[in-house]
Enzyme design. Sequence first.
Site, PDB file in Angstrom:
ATOM      1  CE  LYS A 101      75.311  23.712 -31.334  1.00  0.00           C
ATOM      2  NZ  LYS A 101      74.900  25.109 -31.085  1.00  0.00           N
ATOM      3  N   GLY A 131      68.527  30.718 -36.768  1.00  0.00           N
ATOM      4  CA  GLY A 131      67.089  30.931 -36.822  1.00  0.00           C
ATOM      5  C   GLY A 131      66.575  31.558 -38.103  1.00  0.00           C
ATOM      6  CB  ALA A 157      72.680  27.770 -36.922  1.00  0.00           C
TER       7      ALA A 157
END
Length: 230
Positions: A101, A131, A157
């Site tokens: 990735k 996050g 994400a």
Amino acid sequence: MQKKEYEDDVLMLGGHPFHSRFILGSGKFSLSLIQTVMEYGGSEIATIALRRANADSKENILDFLPKNITLLPNTSGARNAEEAIRIARLSRELGCGDFVKVEIIHETKYLLPDNEDAGAAAIMPLGAPIGSNQGLRTKDFIRILIDEMKLPIIVDAGIGAPSQACEAMEMGAAAVMANTAVATAGDCAAMATAFRLAIEAGRLAYLSKLGRVLDKGAEASSPLTGFLQD
């Protein structure tokens, strides 16, 4: 679409078939919890950071992941292509396989990636800041990628709830990756299960083709005739 066609629906990445469209990040889990969360989530792919796969460490994350999982090492920490390639090669040497990735972060305030499509097997746009658990803040951008790109689009994400993962799949995303939303939940294993079911539901809704939406007004589902007379 017949039932068998739904059952045969697989995610193809780099020539490899996957039945789960839930990719779990391992970064925020304790090593003792990782295997349980992966199993409850039904994930077949797990992202890992190279520093947690250090063969010289007393506790190596590779010893705690399910044996049949496909590893997706990321190049987190790379500031340019040269550093990313070096991390990818080190990951392979440590036994993490051939998947990678690519993450190239050129600034540290918002952690925005600066990746280029150079023979990639998939594109992984952010749903929201990494996050943050803020959900699909980039929905319009993701929809454009889904409509215009030939590669699989994996929302990566920012997804904070199973309902948001379901929405991404309904839009036509090929898969969803989550870490913080599961790792910070009160019950990580149960939340992993919730994400698995939501992603499966969203994918099935997409394949079933969602019903039309009225711009205005309403339409009764039962005929407005034959009312009982007073």
